[in-house]
Motif scaffolding. Structure first.
Motif, short mmCIF file in Angstrom:
data_model
loop_
_atom_site.label_atom_id
_atom_site.label_comp_id
_atom_site.label_asym_id
_atom_site.label_seq_id
_atom_site.Cartn_x
_atom_site.Cartn_y
_atom_site.Cartn_z
N PRO A 37 -9.79 -95.62 -31.37
CA PRO A 37 -9.61 -95.47 -29.96
C PRO A 37 -9.42 -96.60 -29.20
O PRO A 37 -8.48 -96.83 -28.17
N ARG A 38 -10.11 -97.95 -29.46
CA ARG A 38 -9.91 -98.93 -28.73
C ARG A 38 -9.31 -100.15 -29.33
O ARG A 38 -8.96 -101.23 -28.76
N ILE A 39 -9.29 -100.14 -30.65
CA ILE A 39 -8.66 -101.22 -31.39
C ILE A 39 -7.69 -100.65 -32.55
O ILE A 39 -8.44 -99.86 -33.17
N MET A 40 -6.79 -101.27 -33.11
CA MET A 40 -6.30 -101.22 -34.37
C MET A 40 -6.51 -102.57 -35.38
O MET A 40 -6.71 -103.32 -35.04
N HIS A 41 -6.35 -102.05 -36.66
CA HIS A 41 -6.65 -103.09 -37.79
C HIS A 41 -5.73 -102.84 -38.83
O HIS A 41 -5.15 -101.82 -39.08
N LEU A 68 -20.93 -104.40 -38.31
CA LEU A 68 -20.09 -105.53 -37.57
C LEU A 68 -20.09 -105.32 -36.00
O LEU A 68 -20.32 -106.33 -35.36
N ARG A 69 -20.32 -103.90 -35.42
CA ARG A 69 -20.42 -103.89 -34.30
C ARG A 69 -21.72 -102.96 -34.00
O ARG A 69 -21.55 -101.71 -34.23
N CYS A 70 -22.66 -103.56 -33.90
CA CYS A 70 -24.06 -102.91 -33.65
C CYS A 70 -24.73 -103.26 -32.61
O CYS A 70 -24.56 -104.52 -31.85
N GLY A 71 -26.03 -102.98 -32.67
CA GLY A 71 -26.79 -103.42 -31.38
C GLY A 71 -28.29 -103.25 -32.08
O GLY A 71 -28.78 -102.37 -33.12
N GLU A 86 -10.68 -110.63 -28.48
CA GLU A 86 -11.08 -109.44 -29.47
C GLU A 86 -12.38 -108.90 -29.44
O GLU A 86 -12.67 -108.02 -29.83
N THR A 87 -13.13 -110.04 -29.58
CA THR A 87 -14.64 -109.64 -29.51
C THR A 87 -15.10 -108.81 -28.28
O THR A 87 -15.74 -107.87 -28.59
N ALA A 88 -14.60 -109.39 -27.20
CA ALA A 88 -14.92 -108.35 -26.11
C ALA A 88 -14.37 -107.12 -26.37
O ALA A 88 -15.26 -106.04 -25.84
N ARG A 89 -13.34 -106.78 -26.84
CA ARG A 89 -12.70 -105.44 -26.95
C ARG A 89 -13.44 -104.89 -27.95
O ARG A 89 -13.87 -103.46 -27.74
N PHE A 94 -16.79 -104.79 -28.21
CA PHE A 94 -18.20 -104.55 -27.57
C PHE A 94 -17.82 -103.19 -26.64
O PHE A 94 -18.56 -102.54 -26.20
N LEU A 95 -16.48 -103.12 -26.28
CA LEU A 95 -16.28 -101.80 -25.20
C LEU A 95 -16.82 -100.51 -25.53
O LEU A 95 -17.42 -99.97 -24.86
#
Length: 197
Positions: free
Chosen positions: A73-77, A147-150, A179-182, A184-185
């Motif tokens: 939804p927010r990023i492609m890889h 990788l994207r966690c809390g 890219e890192t900020a994206r 986090f979204l």
């Protein structure tokens, strides 16, 4: 997907190399084409995919797809699918222990990169970039990389979020920060008290 094991079958999906998703299909198609053609992103992706395939290859006969773009939804890889059949029975946890850490979270060569990261990062990663998943009684299971966690604070009043980017030759610091900020979204939005339509 770090690893998934079902019986003797094992699979993984290496993701590295990123670009934003705007929701505008035409614009995102152009961005996907640029991502697929980007030398810097391909180099980053090759490090990640190669490290997973080589480590998995010590346990299984593996094959892999060509790199392709997947859109979230927010990023492609850039993604490479890796799969195969284990040479001997192994649990998903054991396979994850062989494959982790991949170049995507540690760099390459692994031992040297781990020493450099420990020196330069200046903080303990804790659970960040560690395997997270499940395992059943037969040893089948799936593990992803956090990788994207809390992590919720001990008092339960705050959450420390984690995300990062792959740094390779050709990386631009301001682009890596964006890219890192994206990344986090989705977490910001999930935790925001603001109602959305």
């Amino acid at each position: 997907m770090l690893v998934a094991v079902e019986g003797s079958h094992v699979r993984s999906q290496a993701l590295a190399g990123s670009a934003p998703v705007t929701g505008n299909v035409a614009e995102d198609d152009v961005t996907a084409t640029r991502l697929a053609a980007s030398g810097k992103n391909h180099a980053e992706h090759v490090y990640a995919a190669t490290s997973v395939a080589e480590k998995l290859g010590t346990l299984a006969s593996v094959q892999h797809s060509d790199p392709h773009v997947i859109r979230l939804p927010r990023i492609m890889h850039l993604a490479t699918d890796i799969s195969g059949d284990l040479h001997a029975p192994a649990t998903a946890l054991a396979v994850a222990g062989v494959v982790h850490p991949s170049a995507a979270v540690c760099g390459t060569p692994t031992e040297l990169a781990a020493r450099v990261l420990a020196e330069l990062e200046g903080f303990d990663r804790g659970r960040y970039a560690g395997p997270v998943g499940w395992l059943d009684a037969d040893g089948d299971g799936e593990f992803a990389i956090a990788l994207r966690c809390g992590q919720v604070s001990d008092d339960g009043r705050s959450i420390r979020l984690f995300a990062g980017g792959g740094i390779v030759a050709g990386s631009d610091p301001s682009e890596e920060l964006a890219e890192t900020a994206r990344k986090f979204l989705p977490m910001y939005e999930a935790l925001s008290p603001v109602d959305r339509p």
